[in-house]
Write an enzyme that holds these catalytic residues in place. Structure first.
Site, PDB file in Angstrom:
ATOM      1  N   ASP A  10       0.867  -1.173   0.000  1.00  0.00           N
ATOM      2  CA  ASP A  10       0.000   0.000   0.000  1.00  0.00           C
ATOM      3  C   ASP A  10       0.909   1.229   0.000  1.00  0.00           C
ATOM      4  O   ASP A  10       1.721   1.403   0.913  1.00  0.00           O
ATOM      5  CB  ASP A  10      -0.873  -0.032   1.268  1.00  0.00           C
ATOM      6  CG  ASP A  10      -1.794   1.162   1.372  1.00  0.00           C
ATOM      7  OD1 ASP A  10      -2.749   1.096   2.159  1.00  0.00           O
ATOM      8  OD2 ASP A  10      -1.556   2.173   0.672  1.00  0.00           O
ATOM      9  N   ILE A  11       0.775   2.054  -1.003  1.00  0.00           N
ATOM     10  CA  ILE A  11       1.686   3.199  -1.133  1.00  0.00           C
ATOM     11  C   ILE A  11       1.542   4.162   0.048  1.00  0.00           C
ATOM     12  O   ILE A  11       2.510   4.830   0.426  1.00  0.00           O
ATOM     13  CB  ILE A  11       1.474   3.924  -2.471  1.00  0.00           C
ATOM     14  CG1 ILE A  11       2.695   4.807  -2.780  1.00  0.00           C
ATOM     15  CG2 ILE A  11       0.178   4.737  -2.501  1.00  0.00           C
ATOM     16  CD1 ILE A  11       2.861   5.176  -4.210  1.00  0.00           C
ATOM     17  N   ASN A  24      -5.928  13.380 -10.346  1.00  0.00           N
ATOM     18  CA  ASN A  24      -6.581  13.842 -11.574  1.00  0.00           C
ATOM     19  C   ASN A  24      -6.378  15.350 -11.644  1.00  0.00           C
ATOM     20  O   ASN A  24      -5.851  15.954 -10.723  1.00  0.00           O
ATOM     21  CB  ASN A  24      -8.074  13.472 -11.611  1.00  0.00           C
ATOM     22  CG  ASN A  24      -8.844  14.072 -10.459  1.00  0.00           C
ATOM     23  OD1 ASN A  24      -8.838  15.283 -10.261  1.00  0.00           O
ATOM     24  ND2 ASN A  24      -9.458  13.233  -9.657  1.00  0.00           N
ATOM     25  N   GLY A  32      -9.097   5.098  -5.985  1.00  0.00           N
ATOM     26  CA  GLY A  32      -7.788   4.429  -6.077  1.00  0.00           C
ATOM     27  C   GLY A  32      -6.728   4.994  -5.145  1.00  0.00           C
ATOM     28  O   GLY A  32      -6.960   5.241  -3.965  1.00  0.00           O
ATOM     29  N   VAL A  33      -5.538   5.196  -5.720  1.00  0.00           N
ATOM     30  CA  VAL A  33      -4.404   5.739  -4.942  1.00  0.00           C
ATOM     31  C   VAL A  33      -4.770   7.101  -4.362  1.00  0.00           C
ATOM     32  O   VAL A  33      -4.538   7.393  -3.182  1.00  0.00           O
ATOM     33  CB  VAL A  33      -3.170   5.886  -5.865  1.00  0.00           C
ATOM     34  CG1 VAL A  33      -2.062   6.673  -5.192  1.00  0.00           C
ATOM     35  CG2 VAL A  33      -2.645   4.523  -6.274  1.00  0.00           C
ATOM     36  N   ASP A  34      -5.399   7.937  -5.206  1.00  0.00           N
ATOM     37  CA  ASP A  34      -5.776   9.294  -4.806  1.00  0.00           C
ATOM     38  C   ASP A  34      -6.662   9.248  -3.560  1.00  0.00           C
ATOM     39  O   ASP A  34      -6.428   9.945  -2.562  1.00  0.00           O
ATOM     40  CB  ASP A  34      -6.546   9.923  -5.978  1.00  0.00           C
ATOM     41  CG  ASP A  34      -6.517  11.433  -5.982  1.00  0.00           C
ATOM     42  OD1 ASP A  34      -7.137  12.023  -6.870  1.00  0.00           O
ATOM     43  OD2 ASP A  34      -5.879  12.032  -5.098  1.00  0.00           O
ATOM     44  N   SER A 122      -1.773   5.387 -13.948  1.00  0.00           N
ATOM     45  CA  SER A 122      -2.701   5.213 -15.089  1.00  0.00           C
ATOM     46  C   SER A 122      -3.209   3.790 -15.286  1.00  0.00           C
ATOM     47  O   SER A 122      -4.026   3.563 -16.184  1.00  0.00           O
ATOM     48  CB  SER A 122      -2.072   5.692 -16.415  1.00  0.00           C
ATOM     49  OG  SER A 122      -1.961   7.093 -16.448  1.00  0.00           O
TER      50      SER A 122
HETATM   51  N1  APR Z   1      -1.295   1.561  -3.030  1.00  0.00           N
HETATM   52  C1  APR Z   1      -0.656   1.211  -4.192  1.00  0.00           C
HETATM   53  N2  APR Z   1      -1.296   1.045  -5.369  1.00  0.00           N
HETATM   54  C2  APR Z   1      -2.632   1.234  -5.376  1.00  0.00           C
HETATM   55  C3  APR Z   1      -3.370   1.609  -4.211  1.00  0.00           C
HETATM   56  C4  APR Z   1      -2.637   1.767  -3.013  1.00  0.00           C
HETATM   57  N3  APR Z   1      -3.235   2.109  -1.867  1.00  0.00           N
HETATM   58  N4  APR Z   1      -4.692   1.732  -4.581  1.00  0.00           N
HETATM   59  C5  APR Z   1      -4.763   1.441  -5.892  1.00  0.00           C
HETATM   60  N5  APR Z   1      -3.542   1.128  -6.374  1.00  0.00           N
HETATM   61  C6  APR Z   1      -3.149   0.766  -7.745  1.00  0.00           C
HETATM   62  C7  APR Z   1      -4.237   0.309  -8.663  1.00  0.00           C
HETATM   63  O1  APR Z   1      -4.447  -1.088  -8.505  1.00  0.00           O
HETATM   64  C8  APR Z   1      -3.613   0.627 -10.015  1.00  0.00           C
HETATM   65  O2  APR Z   1      -2.741  -0.421 -10.390  1.00  0.00           O
HETATM   66  O3  APR Z   1      -2.648   1.958  -8.337  1.00  0.00           O
HETATM   67  C9  APR Z   1      -2.767   1.869  -9.749  1.00  0.00           C
HETATM   68  C10 APR Z   1      -3.353   3.172 -10.281  1.00  0.00           C
HETATM   69  O4  APR Z   1      -4.752   3.115 -10.158  1.00  0.00           O
HETATM   70  P1  APR Z   1      -5.654   4.429  -9.858  1.00  0.00           P
HETATM   71  O5  APR Z   1      -5.464   4.818  -8.455  1.00  0.00           O
HETATM   72  O6  APR Z   1      -7.020   4.096 -10.344  1.00  0.00           O
HETATM   73  O7  APR Z   1      -4.987   5.570 -10.748  1.00  0.00           O
HETATM   74  P2  APR Z   1      -5.120   5.879 -12.308  1.00  0.00           P
HETATM   75  O8  APR Z   1      -5.361   4.656 -13.103  1.00  0.00           O
HETATM   76  O9  APR Z   1      -3.905   6.709 -12.596  1.00  0.00           O
HETATM   77  O10 APR Z   1      -6.433   6.777 -12.410  1.00  0.00           O
HETATM   78  C11 APR Z   1      -6.399   8.063 -11.848  1.00  0.00           C
HETATM   79  O11 APR Z   1      -8.330   7.630 -10.571  1.00  0.00           O
HETATM   80  O12 APR Z   1      -8.449   7.766  -8.312  1.00  0.00           O
HETATM   81  C12 APR Z   1      -8.714   8.436  -9.457  1.00  0.00           C
HETATM   82  O13 APR Z   1      -8.530  10.742  -8.864  1.00  0.00           O
HETATM   83  C13 APR Z   1      -7.919   9.697  -9.577  1.00  0.00           C
HETATM   84  O14 APR Z   1      -9.162  10.450 -11.462  1.00  0.00           O
HETATM   85  C14 APR Z   1      -7.928   9.889 -11.064  1.00  0.00           C
HETATM   86  C15 APR Z   1      -7.831   8.467 -11.596  1.00  0.00           C
END
Ligand code: APR
Length: 176
Positions: A10-11, A24, A32-34, A122
């Site tokens: 988990d980041i 975004n 997701g990560v955000d 992404s």
């Molecule tokens: N730690 C590490 N990796 C994670 C975590 C976490 N806590 N949560 C999700 N991931 C992984 C996902 O499985 C994926 O492989 O991070 C990667 C990126 O996924 P997203 O978070 O969906 O990011 P992205 O694909 O770049 O989309 C960005 O999603 O959350 C929204 O606000 C954000 O609109 C933006 C879009």
């Protein structure tokens, strides 16, 4: 030479100087990560993001750009927010995905950071195939590290073993 490591995890739990957020363009949170970074990091992060929107980033953050805020309650010192490109089968946006990594590392180095954690930008909601993203991300980091002496370690934090194995395969092809 700075090291590049791959972990499953988990980041938000990474004890590094900079955690990179897959944000975004609004900079005002998401899933997701955000979502995890804002949830675990607390309201200070969003407060900093709002200040950025009220100032230099009035129109939001462009794809490929990066900007730093506090990391709030996360173990890290800063969050560097970057906006990855949405996957497109018609248009090659690889350069924008590479830019996310280059600019995030430069922003981190300017802060004096030495250790940086990246998610697989992404590859979630933005639907970029992990195989392709891994090659682009690793190549961009490897080439940028040579020009950013302050950074001693980059850690890709993959959310599951499958993503980790894909990144490991791509990393094995890097000549460094
Ligand atoms: N730690 C590490 N990796 C994670 C975590 C976490 N806590 N949560 C999700 N991931 C992984 C996902 O499985 C994926 O492989 O991070 C990667 C990126 O996924 P997203 O978070 O969906 O990011 P992205 O694909 O770049 O989309 C960005 O999603 O959350 C929204 O606000 C954000 O609109 C933006 C879009």
């Amino acid at each position: 030479m700075a090291q590049i490591e791959l972990v499953v995890g988990d980041i938000t739990a990474q004890d590094v100087d900079v955690v990179v957020n897959a944000a975004n363009s609004s900079l005002l949170g998401g899933g997701g990560v955000d979502g995890a970074i804002h949830r675990k990091g607390g309201p200070e992060i969003l407060a900093d993001c709002r200040k950025l929107r009220a100032g230099h980033y009035g129109r939001g953050l462009k794809t490929g750009q990066a900007v730093a805020t506090t990391a709030g309650r996360l173990p890290a010192n800063w969050v560097v927010h970057t906006v990855g490109p949405v996957w497109s089968a018609e248009e090659d946006r690889s350069a924008l995905l590479a830019d996310c990594h280059r600019t995030s590392l430069r922003v981190a180095a300017d802060l004096g950071a030495r250790t940086v954690a990246f998610p697989a930008i992404s590859t979630g909601i933005y639907r970029w195939p992990v195989e392709s993203a891994a090659k682009i991300a690793l190549a961009a980091v490897a080439e940028t590290l040579d020009g950013t002496p302050g950074i001693t370690s980059v850690r890709f934090v993959l959310f599951d073993k499958r993503a980790h194995d894909v990144f490991a395969e791509a990393a094995s092809l890097l000549d460094r």
